[in-house]
Design a protein around this motif. Structure first.
Motif, PDB file in Angstrom:
ATOM      1  N   ASP A   1       0.536 -48.741  22.371  1.00  0.00           N
ATOM      2  CA  ASP A   1       0.568 -50.064  22.994  1.00  0.00           C
ATOM      3  C   ASP A   1       1.871 -50.744  22.585  1.00  0.00           C
ATOM      4  O   ASP A   1       1.984 -51.283  21.483  1.00  0.00           O
ATOM      5  CB  ASP A   1      -0.643 -50.873  22.516  1.00  0.00           C
ATOM      6  N   VAL A   2       2.868 -50.715  23.466  1.00  0.00           N
ATOM      7  CA  VAL A   2       4.188 -51.222  23.093  1.00  0.00           C
ATOM      8  C   VAL A   2       4.175 -52.728  22.860  1.00  0.00           C
ATOM      9  O   VAL A   2       4.931 -53.241  22.026  1.00  0.00           O
ATOM     10  CB  VAL A   2       5.262 -50.832  24.144  1.00  0.00           C
TER      11      VAL A   2
ATOM     12  N   VAL B   1      17.769 -47.045  12.723  1.00  0.00           N
ATOM     13  CA  VAL B   1      16.811 -47.833  13.500  1.00  0.00           C
ATOM     14  C   VAL B   1      15.470 -47.860  12.776  1.00  0.00           C
ATOM     15  O   VAL B   1      15.166 -46.981  11.962  1.00  0.00           O
ATOM     16  CB  VAL B   1      16.622 -47.269  14.925  1.00  0.00           C
ATOM     17  N   GLY B   2      14.671 -48.862  13.098  1.00  0.00           N
ATOM     18  CA  GLY B   2      13.309 -48.942  12.586  1.00  0.00           C
ATOM     19  C   GLY B   2      12.321 -48.649  13.688  1.00  0.00           C
ATOM     20  O   GLY B   2      12.406 -49.225  14.776  1.00  0.00           O
ATOM     21  N   VAL B   3      11.385 -47.739  13.430  1.00  0.00           N
ATOM     22  CA  VAL B   3      10.344 -47.399  14.394  1.00  0.00           C
ATOM     23  C   VAL B   3       9.013 -47.891  13.830  1.00  0.00           C
ATOM     24  O   VAL B   3       8.545 -47.395  12.796  1.00  0.00           O
ATOM     25  CB  VAL B   3      10.280 -45.880  14.644  1.00  0.00           C
ATOM     26  N   PHE B   4       8.413 -48.868  14.473  1.00  0.00           N
ATOM     27  CA  PHE B   4       7.147 -49.431  14.015  1.00  0.00           C
ATOM     28  C   PHE B   4       5.980 -48.740  14.713  1.00  0.00           C
ATOM     29  O   PHE B   4       6.124 -48.191  15.817  1.00  0.00           O
ATOM     30  CB  PHE B   4       7.100 -50.935  14.302  1.00  0.00           C
ATOM     31  N   ASP B   5       4.812 -48.793  14.067  1.00  0.00           N
ATOM     32  CA  ASP B   5       3.609 -48.247  14.696  1.00  0.00           C
ATOM     33  C   ASP B   5       2.598 -49.367  14.916  1.00  0.00           C
ATOM     34  O   ASP B   5       2.868 -50.544  14.625  1.00  0.00           O
ATOM     35  CB  ASP B   5       3.013 -47.096  13.874  1.00  0.00           C
ATOM     36  N   GLU B   6       1.424 -49.021  15.434  1.00  0.00           N
ATOM     37  CA  GLU B   6       0.436 -50.035  15.800  1.00  0.00           C
ATOM     38  C   GLU B   6      -0.176 -50.734  14.593  1.00  0.00           C
ATOM     39  O   GLU B   6      -0.783 -51.798  14.737  1.00  0.00           O
ATOM     40  CB  GLU B   6      -0.661 -49.401  16.662  1.00  0.00           C
TER      41      GLU B   6
ATOM     42  N   GLN C   1       9.774 -35.477  18.158  1.00  0.00           N
ATOM     43  CA  GLN C   1       8.518 -35.786  17.476  1.00  0.00           C
ATOM     44  C   GLN C   1       8.184 -37.276  17.571  1.00  0.00           C
ATOM     45  O   GLN C   1       7.023 -37.659  17.751  1.00  0.00           O
ATOM     46  CB  GLN C   1       8.595 -35.330  16.017  1.00  0.00           C
ATOM     47  N   VAL C   2       9.201 -38.116  17.462  1.00  0.00           N
ATOM     48  CA  VAL C   2       8.983 -39.558  17.616  1.00  0.00           C
ATOM     49  C   VAL C   2       8.533 -39.858  19.040  1.00  0.00           C
ATOM     50  O   VAL C   2       7.598 -40.645  19.262  1.00  0.00           O
ATOM     51  CB  VAL C   2      10.271 -40.339  17.272  1.00  0.00           C
ATOM     52  N   TYR C   3       9.162 -39.210  19.999  1.00  0.00           N
ATOM     53  CA  TYR C   3       8.783 -39.410  21.398  1.00  0.00           C
ATOM     54  C   TYR C   3       7.323 -39.011  21.634  1.00  0.00           C
ATOM     55  O   TYR C   3       6.548 -39.766  22.240  1.00  0.00           O
ATOM     56  CB  TYR C   3       9.705 -38.595  22.308  1.00  0.00           C
TER      57      TYR C   3
ATOM     58  N   LEU D   1      17.557 -44.947  19.814  1.00  0.00           N
ATOM     59  CA  LEU D   1      17.189 -46.308  20.210  1.00  0.00           C
ATOM     60  C   LEU D   1      15.891 -46.387  21.022  1.00  0.00           C
ATOM     61  O   LEU D   1      15.058 -47.259  20.748  1.00  0.00           O
ATOM     62  CB  LEU D   1      18.340 -46.967  20.976  1.00  0.00           C
ATOM     63  N   PRO D   2      15.647 -45.505  22.029  1.00  0.00           N
ATOM     64  CA  PRO D   2      14.362 -45.591  22.727  1.00  0.00           C
ATOM     65  C   PRO D   2      13.169 -45.372  21.798  1.00  0.00           C
ATOM     66  O   PRO D   2      12.099 -45.963  22.006  1.00  0.00           O
ATOM     67  CB  PRO D   2      14.458 -44.477  23.777  1.00  0.00           C
ATOM     68  N   GLY D   3      13.345 -44.545  20.764  1.00  0.00           N
ATOM     69  CA  GLY D   3      12.275 -44.364  19.785  1.00  0.00           C
ATOM     70  C   GLY D   3      11.958 -45.649  19.058  1.00  0.00           C
ATOM     71  O   GLY D   3      10.788 -45.934  18.748  1.00  0.00           O
ATOM     72  N   ALA D   4      12.996 -46.444  18.773  1.00  0.00           N
ATOM     73  CA  ALA D   4      12.794 -47.736  18.110  1.00  0.00           C
ATOM     74  C   ALA D   4      12.069 -48.720  19.024  1.00  0.00           C
ATOM     75  O   ALA D   4      11.543 -49.732  18.554  1.00  0.00           O
ATOM     76  CB  ALA D   4      14.136 -48.312  17.677  1.00  0.00           C
ATOM     77  N   GLU D   5      12.030 -48.427  20.321  1.00  0.00           N
ATOM     78  CA  GLU D   5      11.269 -49.230  21.275  1.00  0.00           C
ATOM     79  C   GLU D   5       9.977 -48.516  21.681  1.00  0.00           C
ATOM     80  O   GLU D   5       9.358 -48.882  22.682  1.00  0.00           O
ATOM     81  CB  GLU D   5      12.109 -49.529  22.518  1.00  0.00           C
ATOM     82  N   ASN D   6       9.583 -47.492  20.907  1.00  0.00           N
ATOM     83  CA  ASN D   6       8.337 -46.752  21.153  1.00  0.00           C
ATOM     84  C   ASN D   6       8.291 -46.180  22.566  1.00  0.00           C
ATOM     85  O   ASN D   6       7.299 -46.314  23.288  1.00  0.00           O
ATOM     86  CB  ASN D   6       7.132 -47.645  20.880  1.00  0.00           C
TER      87      ASN D   6
END
Length: 540
Positions: free
Chosen positions: A517-518, A471-476, A508-510, A119-124
């Motif tokens: 930029d969250v 979960v979905g992890v978005f990027d910039e 690796q996600v971390y 979950l924290p990864g999904a919040e970057n």
């Protein structure tokens, strides 16, 4: 039982968000997270913070292995004092605190959140931004309440009694005391939250597993001492010079400082605060050194692999500081205030911890239950009796009375014993599942499943079996990568391991999200959700 229930209900009612601290300081892992929380918390004033609250989000730029929560608290406070002047027209935070015209609270939010992964990864990496089954209004839009916002809402109940004090909390747990919060009045320069009970026997100590925790002991004079992870026999030996112990309880770690002791600590550690290389945690570095004998202190720290050559001089330094502090208070208005005390939250307090994935699911799914604790949790979150908040559900959707729906739009399916927050889908088939920030054509989620921050336009939809997590992890750039896990997979154990072939590890996600930029990524994520949501419900 009736008295306890009335007390708890009164405490929850006081956690409305309308009362709270004059100043809220949030200590973040990095500058981008600080920018995010500065904007976000400013936007939710009047909902989880007083409308007049001054928000100050800062970050820890410290060398080595970090400052520790002791020096980290002092450093964050110093940075907040500087920021307050520039952000709020020359506002003198420190002067207002010393004059007892302001109350201030500092929230520590740093940490990887390994056991809460993914979950924290999904919040970057924005761990306090993990979302709960309740909504707030931000910029005219419904958005899920975050863990940090829930903590702010809950801890604000202590603010009216803490003018002239700095309160310090951790950003991942919410608790409701079983003693009247309004009856609390600070009587010590330093006080610490704990759940106190009578001094147990050796057998009771072992049965409760108290040797696993940091503990607060209280004597007949209401003075407190800190010990940590010791047996009953060791505790009695270490506290031999403390006097008859009447109460013992598990420490929550959260504490408050009078302005006087805060000034003293800032002066004592001014060199460390300039050099930014040392590390000091409150429990061993301050509270134990404040409250134990030198012999007991050295023995306790030896068990932590800290040699007497290090612990002895530090103990002497702290005692010399306290001698100067007491001498300066002699005959003054604070001369009757003791040094270190306990703030009891009572036995059987409700405690909602979000530090682990399994606890996140357990606490969130509990809003569907019918017991008294679950009813109070819904009340705290602002979930109405009907368990629906801005929910547009098609006529053909079967929804039971237990499910909780907030900011939901669903055309078809069946929803049973589930929690849906910010969910838009044509079809949802969910039983005993938690869905947060989901936009998809179709969702099938089995018992114990968690679906979090995912956008999916596929015809086959999202299908999660029992206990599965996605979960979905978005990027910039607005790209999404889906990360799978399972409720039984502890992120602390699986941090460096590959859960699914071709999927990055949690670590690796971390690492990939340390400097992102969250706020920008959240905007990109929200845009992706909005685009698909508009397309789905424009279709005939």
């Amino acid at each position: 039982m009736a008295d306890k229930q009335a007390i708890v209900e009164a405490n929850v009612a006081a956690m409305s968000g309308r009362e709270g601290y004059d100043v809220v300081i949030v200590c973040c892992s990095g500058e981008k997270q600080a920018d995010y929380w500065q904007a976000r918390l400013s936007a939710v004033r009047g909902q989880v913070l007083p409308a007049s609250c001054k928000v100050l989000a800062v970050f820890e730029d410290w060398g080595g292995d970090g400052a520790g929560n002791g020096l980290g608290t002092l450093y964050a406070y110093q940075k907040a004092v500087i920021k307050a002047k520039s952000l709020y027209d020359g506002y003198e935070l420190h002067a207002e605190l010393v004059a007892k015209r302001a109350s201030a609270a500092l929230y520590h939010t740093a940490g990887k959140g390994t056991r809460l992964a993914p979950l924290p990864g999904a919040e970057n990496n924005n761990k306090p931004g993990v979302k709960l089954p309740a909504t707030l209004s931000v910029g005219g839009h419904d958005v899920p309440m975050t863990i940090l916002e829930a903590v702010l809402k809950q801890t604000g109940v202590y603010a009216p009694m803490r003018k002239g004090r700095l309160s310090v909390f951790w950003g991942d747990q919410v608790f409701v005391p079983t003693v009247p919060v309004a009856a609390y009045a600070p009587a010590h320069h330093t006080d610490i939250l704990c759940s106190l009970g009578p001094m147990p026997s050796a057998e009771e100590w072992e049965a409760k597993g108290l040797e696993k925790y940091g503990l607060i002991a209280v004597n007949s004079n209401e003075e407190a001492a800190q010990i940590e992870k010791v047996t009953h026999a060791t505790a009695k030996r270490l506290l031999g010079s403390f006097g008859a112990v009447t109460k013992v309880g598990v420490s929550l770690g959260s504490f408050s400082l009078s302005a006087s002791i805060l000034v003293t600590l800032l002066e004592e550690f001014k060199t460390e605060l300039i050099e930014k290389t040392a590390k000091l945690d409150t429990d061993p570095g301050l509270w134990m050194a404040f409250t134990l004998s030198k012999k007991a202190y050295i023995q306790l720290l030896e068990a932590k692999k800290i040699p007497p050559s290090e612990s002895g001089p530090h103990f002497d330094r702290m005692q010399a500081m306290l001698a100067r502090f007491r001498a300066a208070r002699t005959g003054g208005e604070e001369s009757g205030m003791d040094l270190f005390g306990a703030v009891d939250i009572g036995l059987g307090a409700y405690w909602w911890d979000y530090g682990q994935l399994k606890l996140y699911f357990m606490n969130n799914i509990s809003v569907t239950h019918t017991d008294e604790e679950s009813r109070l949790y819904r009340a705290f979150l602002g979930v109405p009796v009907g368990r629906r908040v801005r929910a547009e559900v098609g006529e053909g959707v079967g929804v039971d009375e237990e499910s909780v729906l907030s900011a939901v739009r669903v055309k078809g399916g069946t929803i049973a014993n589930s929690v849906l927050t910010n969910v838009s889908a044509k079809v949802v088939e969910a039983e005993g599942a938690v869905l947060v920030n989901v936009t998809a054509r179709k969702v099938v989620a089995g018992r114990g499943a968690v679906l979090y921050n995912v956008v999916d336009d596929s015809d086959e939809g999202l299908v999660l079996g029992e206990g599965e997590v996605l979960v979905g992890v978005f990027d910039e750039a607005g790209r999404q990568q889906q990360m799978a896990s399972h409720a039984e997979k502890d992120g602390g154990v699986w941090w460096k391991k590959e859960i699914r072939s071709g999927q990055p590890t949690f670590e690796q996600v971390y690492l990939a999200n340390r400097e992102v930029d969250v706020a920008l990524i959240e905007a990109k994520s929200q845009a992706a959700h909005a685009k698909l949501r508009e397309a789905l419900f424009a279709e005939v």
